[in-house]
Design a protein around this motif. Sequence first.
Motif, short mmCIF file in Angstrom:
data_model
loop_
_atom_site.label_atom_id
_atom_site.label_comp_id
_atom_site.label_asym_id
_atom_site.label_seq_id
_atom_site.Cartn_x
_atom_site.Cartn_y
_atom_site.Cartn_z
N UNK A 52 75.78 38.66 44.73
CA UNK A 52 75.51 37.28 44.35
C UNK A 52 75.08 37.18 42.89
N UNK A 53 74.26 38.13 42.45
CA UNK A 53 73.80 38.13 41.05
C UNK A 53 74.96 38.39 40.10
N UNK A 54 75.82 39.32 40.45
CA UNK A 54 76.92 39.71 39.57
C UNK A 54 78.02 38.66 39.52
N UNK A 55 78.09 37.80 40.53
CA UNK A 55 79.15 36.80 40.56
C UNK A 55 79.16 35.90 39.34
N UNK A 56 77.97 35.63 38.80
CA UNK A 56 77.87 34.74 37.65
C UNK A 56 78.34 35.38 36.36
N UNK A 57 78.40 36.72 36.33
CA UNK A 57 78.79 37.43 35.10
C UNK A 57 80.00 38.33 35.36
N UNK A 58 80.82 37.93 36.31
CA UNK A 58 81.94 38.77 36.74
C UNK A 58 82.92 39.08 35.62
N UNK A 59 82.98 38.20 34.61
CA UNK A 59 83.91 38.43 33.50
C UNK A 59 83.51 39.62 32.65
N UNK A 60 82.25 40.02 32.72
CA UNK A 60 81.79 41.20 31.98
C UNK A 60 82.39 42.45 32.60
N UNK A 61 83.03 43.31 31.80
CA UNK A 61 83.69 44.51 32.36
C UNK A 61 82.75 45.40 33.16
N UNK A 62 81.52 45.56 32.68
CA UNK A 62 80.58 46.41 33.40
C UNK A 62 80.18 45.79 34.74
N UNK A 63 80.03 44.46 34.74
CA UNK A 63 79.71 43.77 35.99
C UNK A 63 80.86 43.88 36.98
N UNK A 64 82.08 43.71 36.48
CA UNK A 64 83.26 43.82 37.34
C UNK A 64 83.36 45.22 37.94
N UNK A 85 92.20 43.79 40.19
CA UNK A 85 93.41 43.16 39.67
C UNK A 85 93.08 41.91 38.85
N UNK A 86 92.02 41.19 39.24
CA UNK A 86 91.58 40.05 38.45
C UNK A 86 91.11 40.52 37.06
N UNK A 87 90.37 41.61 37.04
CA UNK A 87 89.90 42.15 35.76
C UNK A 87 91.06 42.63 34.90
N UNK A 88 92.11 43.14 35.55
CA UNK A 88 93.25 43.67 34.82
C UNK A 88 94.15 42.59 34.27
N UNK A 89 94.07 41.39 34.84
CA UNK A 89 94.96 40.31 34.41
C UNK A 89 94.23 39.16 33.75
N UNK A 90 92.93 39.34 33.52
CA UNK A 90 92.13 38.27 32.92
C UNK A 90 92.61 37.97 31.51
N UNK A 91 92.54 36.69 31.11
CA UNK A 91 92.96 36.32 29.74
C UNK A 91 91.93 36.77 28.71
N UNK A 92 91.93 38.04 28.44
CA UNK A 92 90.96 38.61 27.50
C UNK A 92 91.67 39.63 26.63
N UNK A 93 90.91 40.30 25.77
CA UNK A 93 91.54 41.28 24.88
C UNK A 93 92.09 42.46 25.68
N UNK A 94 93.02 43.17 25.03
CA UNK A 94 93.75 44.24 25.71
C UNK A 94 92.83 45.32 26.26
N UNK A 95 91.77 45.66 25.53
CA UNK A 95 90.88 46.74 25.97
C UNK A 95 90.20 46.38 27.30
N UNK A 96 89.85 45.11 27.49
CA UNK A 96 89.22 44.70 28.75
C UNK A 96 90.23 44.77 29.90
N UNK A 97 91.45 44.35 29.63
CA UNK A 97 92.48 44.44 30.67
C UNK A 97 92.77 45.90 31.01
N UNK A 98 92.68 46.76 30.01
CA UNK A 98 92.87 48.19 30.25
C UNK A 98 91.81 48.73 31.19
N UNK A 127 98.58 52.20 27.66
CA UNK A 127 99.35 51.36 26.75
C UNK A 127 98.51 50.22 26.19
N UNK A 128 97.68 49.61 27.03
CA UNK A 128 96.82 48.51 26.58
C UNK A 128 95.77 49.01 25.59
#
Length: 328
Positions: A52-64, A85-98, A127-128
């Motif tokens: 529940x706590x992490x849900x609010x910061x899920x976009x953070x790679x470490x939280x994911x 898969x959400x983390x891998x396809x998120x609209x963010x920089x390539x390193x985060x998708x990697x 590649x990313x």
Amino acid sequence: SLRCAAAAARWSPRRSADASCVAEMASEESPLEKAKRLLEEFGLAKADEAIAILGAVQADPDAAKLLVEIHLARKNFDTALKLAEQAASAPSEAARRARGQMLVAQVRLARGDGQAEAIDSLGKAQALFRDAGDKAGEVEAMGLVSQLHLEAGDPDAALRVAREAVAASSEAMTAMHIIAQVQLARGSVAAAVEQATEMLAVCKDRGNKAGQASASLVLANAILSQEQTSTDGLQFGREALALFQEVRDIYGTQSALHTLANGYFACGDLEEGLKCAREALACFRQTGDAVSADMLRETIEQARTTTQEWRKQYPKRPFVLPPSATTP
């Protein structure tokens, strides 16, 4: 720790002030830090609260990553894969998708999807990372691909990818570890020692304790395989054990204990050998490593049956490489 201090505290005029201090420190925690603390203190018993706590910061790679690991620990593979898969396809920089692709590989392996699917995800991550100009991430992904090849029983492919990673970066620690393991398995002890020594230096420079532990264990196994009573070999083994325990790596811990048990038995130190062996067997039960457990039980019986001979003739029992010495 704060938890131990709170448990030991008794009422005093300062207690309310101490409690206020603790509350203030807790309020300064980030959601990720709070979730980690809950899991460290209470394990999966507080998993729902951590999620529940992490849900609010899920976009953070470490939280994911932590969310995925919680669901993997619960064997909620489908949920873990969806999050990865959400983390891998998120609209963010390539390193985060990697990083997301690396999570996908981790989940696929845990779910039993097979090596090929995991290697495919790691290839996308590589590649990313390359597109992002992240050399450290790129060679990390290459090192994991190399490790998967080794686990699949293809040391040639593992060595090829690992050498490519080391050529790309002098800090490719995982790749260095794979190279040292393959060399040791093939009997090239001097080459294994050289590579592990280089890895140890890099890991110390970077403050990577898990890497230091792995390099030290390779050195212990390599040295003891050549000189079974080597004090240097045993010292590297003890250093590896302490570091694995510090980073809470039970797999590394059991491997170091297995090596030390064999080393002490080879030196004729039955008491220390049995102590390490019993601790290793306890770890093997937790991780389900029946092969290593059976091998170690056989070693224990051999050591026990020759106890009287140690006192009379001091025969040297050959040091035997444990399975973990040449496999990830």
